[in-house]
Design an enzyme around this catalytic site. Structure first.
Site, PDB file in Angstrom:
ATOM      1  N   PHE A  27       0.796  -1.161   0.108  1.00 27.09           N
ATOM      2  CA  PHE A  27       0.030  -0.046  -0.177  1.00 27.09           C
ATOM      3  C   PHE A  27       0.933   1.217   0.022  1.00 27.09           C
ATOM      4  CE2 PHE A  27      -2.725   3.219   1.884  1.00 27.09           C
ATOM      5  CZ  PHE A  27      -3.944   2.808   1.250  1.00 27.09           C
ATOM      6  N   ASP A  85       1.480  -4.881   8.218  1.00 21.70           N
ATOM      7  CA  ASP A  85       0.418  -4.091   8.262  1.00 21.70           C
ATOM      8  C   ASP A  85      -0.915  -4.936   7.994  1.00 21.70           C
ATOM      9  OD1 ASP A  85      -1.560  -2.599   7.209  1.00 21.70           O
ATOM     10  OD2 ASP A  85      -0.445  -1.252   5.708  1.00 21.70           O
ATOM     11  N   TYR A 126     -11.189   1.165   9.673  1.00 21.81           N
ATOM     12  CA  TYR A 126     -12.344   1.653   9.184  1.00 21.81           C
ATOM     13  C   TYR A 126     -12.816   0.660   7.891  1.00 21.81           C
ATOM     14  CZ  TYR A 126      -8.898   3.772   6.185  1.00 21.81           C
ATOM     15  OH  TYR A 126      -7.831   4.071   5.348  1.00 21.81           O
ATOM     16  N   LYS A 127     -12.092  -0.497   7.527  1.00 20.43           N
ATOM     17  CA  LYS A 127     -12.303  -1.433   6.454  1.00 20.43           C
ATOM     18  C   LYS A 127     -13.279  -2.617   7.350  1.00 20.43           C
ATOM     19  CE  LYS A 127      -8.351   0.210   4.103  1.00 20.43           C
ATOM     20  NZ  LYS A 127      -6.994   0.256   3.817  1.00 20.43           N
ATOM     21  N   ARG A 186     -12.537  -5.003  -7.100  1.00 22.37           N
ATOM     22  CA  ARG A 186     -12.489  -5.986  -5.620  1.00 22.37           C
ATOM     23  C   ARG A 186     -13.615  -6.105  -5.247  1.00 22.37           C
ATOM     24  NH1 ARG A 186      -7.956  -2.964  -1.724  1.00 22.37           N
ATOM     25  NH2 ARG A 186      -9.686  -1.331  -1.727  1.00 22.37           N
TER      26      ARG A 186
HETATM   27  C1  LIG Z   1      -6.046   1.265   3.765  1.00 18.31           C
HETATM   28  C2  LIG Z   1      -4.732   0.856   4.102  1.00 18.31           C
HETATM   29  C3  LIG Z   1      -4.006   1.609   4.642  1.00 18.31           C
HETATM   30  C4  LIG Z   1      -4.351   3.085   5.048  1.00 18.31           C
HETATM   31  O1  LIG Z   1      -4.608   3.244   6.414  1.00 18.31           O
HETATM   32  P1  LIG Z   1      -4.939   4.650   6.861  1.00 18.31           P
HETATM   33  O2  LIG Z   1      -5.330   4.382   8.194  1.00 18.31           O
HETATM   34  O3  LIG Z   1      -5.766   5.475   6.174  1.00 18.31           O
HETATM   35  O4  LIG Z   1      -3.663   5.314   6.937  1.00 18.31           O
HETATM   36  C5  LIG Z   1      -2.619   1.121   5.003  1.00 18.31           C
HETATM   37  N1  LIG Z   1      -2.256   0.031   4.398  1.00 18.31           N
HETATM   38  C6  LIG Z   1      -3.067  -0.955   3.807  1.00 18.31           C
HETATM   39  C7  LIG Z   1      -2.658  -2.204   3.494  1.00 18.31           C
HETATM   40  C8  LIG Z   1      -4.479  -0.357   3.568  1.00 18.31           C
HETATM   41  O5  LIG Z   1      -5.097  -1.175   2.833  1.00 18.31           O
END
Ligand SMILES: *Cc1c(COP(=O)(O)O)cnc(C)c1O
Length: 291
Positions: free
Chosen positions: A6, A91, A116-117, A269
């Site tokens: 990312f 991550d 938030y995902k 996706r």
């Molecule tokens: C969405 C995402 C981020 C970003 O996260 P933020 O909280 O907006 O900084 C970082 N890494 C991955 C793999 C993501 O999918």
């Protein structure tokens, strides 16, 4: 790290390397999918660690790749990194709330994710960190500190010397955003009530069902599934590589109410979420894609 990380991860690592006085072009080693392939091979990651581990400070990878949906064997990578004296972190932005994680058992050094995902806190929701307990209570650990990491009992005494909370909370800098935390709390209560295991069972069934329904489109070569085929190497998401008119098809899907997303280049996706998507939703999404 990986070439297809990312962007934030790439920027963070590049800028950290520059902050420490090194040149990212020299100091950042990247693993790439092999020529003609789209996924990383676990063996290539392990090989790079075996070859270069002595000079690697930190192994940092996306545990579940946001673009391809590939899940890495985090335990094996952690063991390989530790055998060479590297710190290993992941991550988990796309893994948290999506696949079962045993960071403590895998002995991962640290991890970070947004909520938030899959965790449904809403855009801008708070992020989270995991810190292995072996680092807690070490006053000499290199860390950037703020008042919200200070011992809660004494925080408002406003003393000049930092006294770390003996948990990952020591990494907090500022006071927490209460409104987004409220939505996260509501979501976590539901996660807690249902349990990750049940969610994962339904998630695997939903995503396998989606893959089954779109198989005819794959046979015709209209879409290519780039996400791994086996459930233990993927989460909820399927990344569909659309060779032609991808963006147009994505927009059509959105118009008929299939909420998916578009990632450059050429990828739609689709991620059925086990908390609120049904098998009928999946069936309708597959029909819409077919149409
Ligand atoms: C969405 C995402 C981020 C970003 O996260 P933020 O909280 O907006 O900084 C970082 N890494 C991955 C793999 C993501 O999918």
């Amino acid at each position: 790290m990986e070439t297809n990380a990312f962007p934030s991860d790439l920027y963070a690592c590049d800028s950290q390397i520059r902050f420490h006085g090194y040149d990212p072009d020299e100091a950042l080693l990247k693993v790439a999918p092999r020529e003609g392939e789209r996924l990383l091979r676990q063996e290539d990651i392990l090989q790079l660690i075996a070859d270069e581990g002595e000079q690697i400070a930190l192994v940092m990878l996306g545990g579940l790749n946001y673009y391809t949906g590939q899940v890495l064997d985090m335990q094996e990578i952690t063991q390989a990194g530790h055998a060479k004296g590297c710190l290993v972190g992941f991550d988990l932005a796309h893994a948290a709330g999506n696949i079962p994680l045993s960071l403590h058992e895998w002995d991962v050094d640290f991890a970070t994710w947004c909520t938030y995902k899959y965790m449904c806190s809403g855009p801008g929701g708070p992020s989270a960190v995991y810190i292995n307990q072996r680092f807690l209570g070490d006053p000499d650990i290199p860390r950037f500190e703020g008042w919200w990491g200070h011992d809660k009992g004494e925080r408002f005494l406003m003393e000049p010397h930092f006294k770390a909370i003996p948990s990952a909370e020591a990494w907090q800098l500022s006071n927490a955003p209460i409104l987004p935390l409220a939505t996260l709390k509501a979501s976590l209560e539901i996660f807690g009530e249902v349990g990750m295991q049940k969610l994962r069972e339904k998630s695997v069934a939903l995503t396998d069902y989606l893959a089954h329904l779109i198989q005819p489109l794959m046979d015709k070569g209209e879409i290519e599934l780039i996400t791994p085929k086996h459930a233990d190497q993927r989460g909820a998401q399927l990344s569909l590589f659309i060779p032609e008119r991808g963006k147009e098809r994505f927009q059509k899907l959105m118009e008929v109410g299939v909420i998916c997303d578009w990632r450059e280049p050429n990828v739609i996706r689709l991620a059925p979420s086990p908390l609120y998507n049904t098998f009928e939703d999946v069936w309708e999404a597959a029909n819409a894609l077919q149409a």
